[in-house]
Design a protein around this motif. Structure first.
Motif, short mmCIF file in Angstrom:
data_model
loop_
_atom_site.label_atom_id
_atom_site.label_comp_id
_atom_site.label_asym_id
_atom_site.label_seq_id
_atom_site.Cartn_x
_atom_site.Cartn_y
_atom_site.Cartn_z
N TYR A 94 0.82 -1.21 0.00
CA TYR A 94 0.00 0.00 0.00
C TYR A 94 0.85 1.26 0.00
CZ TYR A 94 -3.42 -3.53 0.96
OH TYR A 94 -4.18 -4.65 0.86
N MET A 95 1.78 1.38 0.92
CA MET A 95 2.64 2.56 0.94
C MET A 95 3.87 2.26 0.09
SD MET A 95 4.15 4.88 4.03
CE MET A 95 2.55 5.42 4.57
N ARG A 96 4.01 2.99 -1.00
CA ARG A 96 5.02 2.65 -2.00
C ARG A 96 6.01 3.77 -2.27
NH1 ARG A 96 0.90 -0.23 -6.28
NH2 ARG A 96 -0.12 -1.50 -4.72
N ASN A 97 5.85 4.90 -1.59
CA ASN A 97 6.64 6.08 -1.92
C ASN A 97 7.65 6.37 -0.81
OD1 ASN A 97 7.32 8.97 -1.93
ND2 ASN A 97 5.83 9.13 -3.60
N LEU A 98 8.92 6.46 -1.16
CA LEU A 98 9.96 6.69 -0.16
C LEU A 98 9.74 7.99 0.61
CD1 LEU A 98 12.61 5.60 1.04
CD2 LEU A 98 13.84 6.89 -0.72
N ASP A 99 9.25 9.02 -0.06
CA ASP A 99 8.98 10.29 0.63
C ASP A 99 7.94 10.12 1.72
OD1 ASP A 99 10.85 11.73 -0.80
OD2 ASP A 99 9.40 12.43 -2.31
N TYR A 126 3.45 -4.62 -5.48
CA TYR A 126 3.89 -3.93 -4.28
C TYR A 126 5.32 -3.45 -4.47
CZ TYR A 126 5.85 -8.52 -3.10
OH TYR A 126 6.52 -9.71 -3.11
N ALA A 127 5.73 -2.50 -3.63
CA ALA A 127 7.05 -1.88 -3.79
C ALA A 127 8.11 -2.78 -3.18
CB ALA A 127 7.05 -0.50 -3.16
N ARG A 128 8.76 -3.58 -3.99
CA ARG A 128 9.74 -4.54 -3.50
C ARG A 128 10.94 -3.87 -2.83
NH1 ARG A 128 7.00 -6.81 -7.47
NH2 ARG A 128 6.43 -9.00 -7.32
N GLN A 129 11.16 -2.58 -3.13
CA GLN A 129 12.28 -1.89 -2.50
C GLN A 129 12.09 -1.73 -0.98
OE1 GLN A 129 12.76 2.30 -3.36
NE2 GLN A 129 10.62 2.47 -4.01
N PHE A 130 10.86 -1.97 -0.49
CA PHE A 130 10.60 -1.85 0.95
C PHE A 130 10.32 -3.20 1.61
CE2 PHE A 130 8.90 2.21 -0.89
CZ PHE A 130 10.01 2.95 -0.58
N GLY A 135 14.85 -4.04 1.95
CA GLY A 135 13.87 -3.05 2.41
C GLY A 135 14.09 -2.66 3.86
N ILE A 136 14.41 -3.64 4.70
CA ILE A 136 14.69 -3.34 6.10
C ILE A 136 15.89 -2.40 6.21
CG2 ILE A 136 15.60 -4.34 8.25
CD1 ILE A 136 13.74 -6.67 7.84
N LEU A 137 16.94 -2.68 5.48
CA LEU A 137 18.14 -1.83 5.56
C LEU A 137 17.83 -0.42 5.06
CD1 LEU A 137 20.90 -4.33 4.38
CD2 LEU A 137 20.30 -3.65 6.71
N ARG A 138 17.08 -0.31 3.98
CA ARG A 138 16.71 1.00 3.44
C ARG A 138 15.90 1.80 4.47
NH1 ARG A 138 15.32 -0.71 -1.09
NH2 ARG A 138 17.14 0.01 -2.22
N LEU A 139 14.90 1.17 5.07
CA LEU A 139 14.05 1.86 6.02
C LEU A 139 14.74 2.07 7.36
CD1 LEU A 139 10.67 0.16 5.09
CD2 LEU A 139 11.44 2.48 4.51
N ASN A 140 15.60 1.14 7.76
CA ASN A 140 16.37 1.29 8.98
C ASN A 140 17.27 2.53 8.89
OD1 ASN A 140 19.18 0.20 10.49
ND2 ASN A 140 17.29 -0.17 11.62
N ASN A 141 17.78 2.81 7.70
CA ASN A 141 18.58 4.02 7.49
C ASN A 141 17.76 5.29 7.66
OD1 ASN A 141 21.30 3.26 7.03
ND2 ASN A 141 20.72 2.44 5.03
N LEU A 142 16.43 5.19 7.49
CA LEU A 142 15.55 6.35 7.70
C LEU A 142 15.13 6.49 9.16
CD1 LEU A 142 13.11 6.11 4.64
CD2 LEU A 142 15.15 7.53 4.87
#
Length: 199
Positions: A94-99, A126-130, A135-142
């Motif tokens: 559902y939530m697919r936008n990094l911003d 779905y947004a596979r980048q998350f 995805g965990i590493l990308r979001l953990n960095n945020l």
């Protein structure tokens, strides 16, 4: 002690289980006073953005609530938290936008990410980048620290370099972790396990 989390679907003020409507307070009674979390998948919010905030308000004095409303925008997380949810769960179906993920972190840290690499609704768009370990590493960095993972992905996470420590709930069998930056918090279980145990 590992935290018990039971996930269940809600619609129109009812818990939906095996095609039947169940009073949400019968589910709370089935906990028998145990400290557990009810992880609510709001089917009404998913289909037409009608979050069942009254139900969160009614249940949250009795039990800890996690809430998944299939949110697409950061601002949507506020109402369930104000209504009494302890945690809001996001997922890439559902939530697919990094911003939007960035905005969420400016609003609240009481957010978990369902990082399943295959979505439980069989949604393929779905947004596979998350999802998964990347995805965990990308979001953990945020700044995200709370994650839900299937057991089969846990071994891969053990070798990951995290920006901040991660708290992980597992769907399935938990295993020991050597990575000191990962804390296994507990299991995500089906409501079926709770209702069968209560019979």
């Amino acid at each position: 002690m590992a935290q018990e989390v039971y996930e269940l679907d809600i619609s129109k003020g009812w818990v939906i289980h095996a095609g039947e409507r169940i009073d949400p307070f019968d589910v709370i009674d089935a906990l028998g006073g145990r400290k557990a979390v009810l992880y609510l998948h709001d089917m009404d919010c998913r289909s037409r953005y009608r979050p069942q905030l009254d139900l969160i308000q009614d249940m949250s004095p009795e039990v800890s609530i996690w809430y998944d409303g299939a949110f697409r925008y950061a601002e949507w997380i506020i109402d369930p938290l104000v209504s009494g949810a302890e945690m809001v769960v996001l997922n890439a179906a559902y939530m697919r936008n990094l911003d939007e993920y960035r905005k969420v972190m400016t609003l609240s840290g009481n957010v978990a990410v369902d990082a399943a690499s295959e979505h439980e609704d069989r949604i393929t768009d779905y947004a596979r980048q998350f999802t998964g370990i990347d995805g965990i590493l990308r979001l953990n960095n945020l700044g995200y620290e709370h994650f839900i993972l299937p057991a089969e992905d846990i071994a891969h996470l053990d070798n990951a370099s995290l920006a901040i420590p991660a708290k992980v709930w597992v769907r399935g069998e938990m295993r020991a972790m050597s990575n000191k930056n990962i804390v296994l918090m507990g299991n995500i279980k089906s409501i079926e396990e709770l209702m069968v145990a209560d019979e």
